[in-house]
Design an enzyme around this catalytic site. Structure first.
Site, PDB file in Angstrom:
ATOM      1  N   LYS A 166       0.839  -1.433  -0.022  1.00 43.00           N
ATOM      2  CA  LYS A 166      -0.103  -0.031  -0.034  1.00 43.00           C
ATOM      3  C   LYS A 166       0.837   1.282  -0.017  1.00 43.00           C
ATOM      4  O   LYS A 166       1.550   1.547   1.124  1.00 43.00           O
ATOM      5  CB  LYS A 166      -0.890   0.027   1.094  1.00 43.00           C
ATOM      6  CG  LYS A 166      -1.973  -1.035   1.093  1.00 43.00           C
ATOM      7  CD  LYS A 166      -2.847  -0.758   0.058  1.00 43.00           C
ATOM      8  CE  LYS A 166      -3.923  -2.062  -0.448  1.00 43.00           C
ATOM      9  NZ  LYS A 166      -4.250  -1.775  -1.794  1.00 43.00           N
ATOM     10  N   LYS A 266     -13.281  -6.114  -8.615  1.00 43.37           N
ATOM     11  CA  LYS A 266     -14.038  -6.141  -7.333  1.00 43.37           C
ATOM     12  C   LYS A 266     -15.532  -6.410  -7.445  1.00 43.37           C
ATOM     13  O   LYS A 266     -16.311  -5.726  -8.165  1.00 43.37           O
ATOM     14  CB  LYS A 266     -13.751  -4.950  -6.206  1.00 43.37           C
ATOM     15  CG  LYS A 266     -12.263  -4.583  -6.052  1.00 43.37           C
ATOM     16  CD  LYS A 266     -12.222  -3.438  -5.219  1.00 43.37           C
ATOM     17  CE  LYS A 266     -10.939  -3.430  -4.453  1.00 43.37           C
ATOM     18  NZ  LYS A 266      -9.754  -3.330  -5.148  1.00 43.37           N
TER      19      LYS A 266
HETATM   20 MG    MG Z   1      -6.217  -1.961  -5.826  1.00 45.56          MG
END
Ligand code: MG
Length: 368
Positions: A166, A266
């Site tokens: 991240k 997603k």
């Molecule tokens: Mg991503």
């Protein structure tokens, strides 16, 4: 032909084993707010779905919005044929325009019903099972470079070989983060730097140039598709688009413009397994790699991911996520469990899960 007779909506808190999850722009979540949808039918078959946004500041979705949307949408679906998924989606779109994440839990629950009615796992109905299992990645929460690098050994001991950093913070620190983790990567590992839209274009340009010698995938460096495309055109790194790709139009444009090598599908971003499958099949036909996952979730989301990922051609499934190993609460029995960094879809009919009613508690919303 099972028809929908009742919706029950449950709210579950999902704390994290690691205490918190941090990503670009200082965003973080400590306890995820998940919504589980139960769909009952007149034939006694019951299905379950789950929607869990990554907080209210990631995609245009939020936990309270899932439930508010269900209160608005579900009354229009009483009496609908649960197993006619495309017809159901048309009815959902005519009842509530947009808001794909609201529809995702209903769609997943109806796939669960379709599987149970037909006696087949959802994976079979989505096209069939590729191989014995599929590969997972581990997200490494944003932290200082040394801490992020130190986490790799532990995750590798759990079997993970794909590590998603991240980043999307201060670009100078992000360069250090990528270099620190790259230094501990072993042959066969894959490294992904996911900025989650966090860099502006000139910062992203600096980062990709500074890590030009590192074997790393760059994921969604900037907020807009056009900014990402500009970065894509000046780097040789394999390139992943995620937040920008939320439907078939932008997916087709991205393909036409060579904007990415991999897309992140997603389930709730697309509005359920039905539209996610459409995107998956298009990517498979076009040769675009895929990360298959959701924004977040627990056992039921992980089961849905497993069925979609396991029915995706192995060579194009870049990676997937086992969210149920990140959280401390199990909401369902029978959910797939990570084994040596890999996951397999259940072979039981439907999603193959049985919700833990004691964990779900009383419904926060019933529509019948
Ligand atoms: Mg991503």
């Amino acid at each position: 032909m099972p028809r929908i007779t009742r919706f029950s909506v449950f709210q579950v808190d999902l704390p994290l084993h690691e205490g918190s999850y941090k990503w670009s722009g200082g965003k973080s979540v400590e306890v995820f707010d998940s919504t589980i949808v139960r769909v009952e039918t007149d034939e006694g078959v019951t299905g379950h779905g789950e929607v869990c946004p990554l907080g209210p500041f990631y995609l245009p979705s939020y936990a309270g919005g899932v439930r508010a949307g269900l209160a608005e949408l579900a009354p229009h679906l009483i009496g609908a044929e649960a197993t006619h998924l495309d017809v159901l989606h048309q009815r959902m779109e005519r009842s509530l325009k947009g808001h794909p994440y609201v529809k995702s839990g209903i769609d997943i629950a109806c796939w669960d019903i379709l599987g149970q009615v037909s006696g087949r796992p959802v994976c079979d109905l989505l096209g069939g099972r590729y191989g014995d299992d599929f590969v997972l990645y581990r997200a490494i929460s944003q932290d200082d470079p040394e801490t992020m690098a130190s986490r790799v050994a532990g995750y590798r001991a759990e079997g993970y070989r794909r590590f998603q950093l991240k980043v999307g913070g201060d670009p100078d620190v992000d360069i250090e983060r990528i270099r620190a983790v790259a230094a501990v990567i072993e042959p066969g590992d894959r490294l992904i730097a996911d900025a989650n839209t966090g860099w502006v274009q000139h910062e992203a340009a600096r980062v990709v140039r500074a890590v030009g010698d590192v074997d790393v995938y760059i994921e969604q460096p900037c907020l807009s598709y056009d900014e990402c495309l500009a970065i894509r055109r000046r780097t040789s790194h394999p390139f992943v688009l995620d937040e920008s790709i939320d439907g078939l139009n932008i997916l087709l444009r991205g393909h036409a413009e060579g904007a990415m090598d991999v897309v992140n599908i997603k389930i709730s971003k697309f509005g359920g397994l039905t539209p996610a499958r459409q995107a998956r099949d298009l990517c498979a036909s076009l040769g675009i790699g895929m990360t298959i996952e959701d924004s977040w979730g627990g056992d039921i989301t992980t089961a849905a991911i497993a069925h979609l990922a396991h029915s995706t051609p192995t060579e194009l499934l870049f990676t997937a996520t086992d969210f149920n190993s990140y959280v401390t609460v199990s909401t369902a029995e029978g959910a797939p469990q990570r084994n040596n960094g890999r996951l397999a879809a259940s072979t039981q009919p439907g999603l193959g899960i049985t919700p833990r009613t004691d964990i779900l508690g009383d419904a926060v919303l019933v529509i019948d």
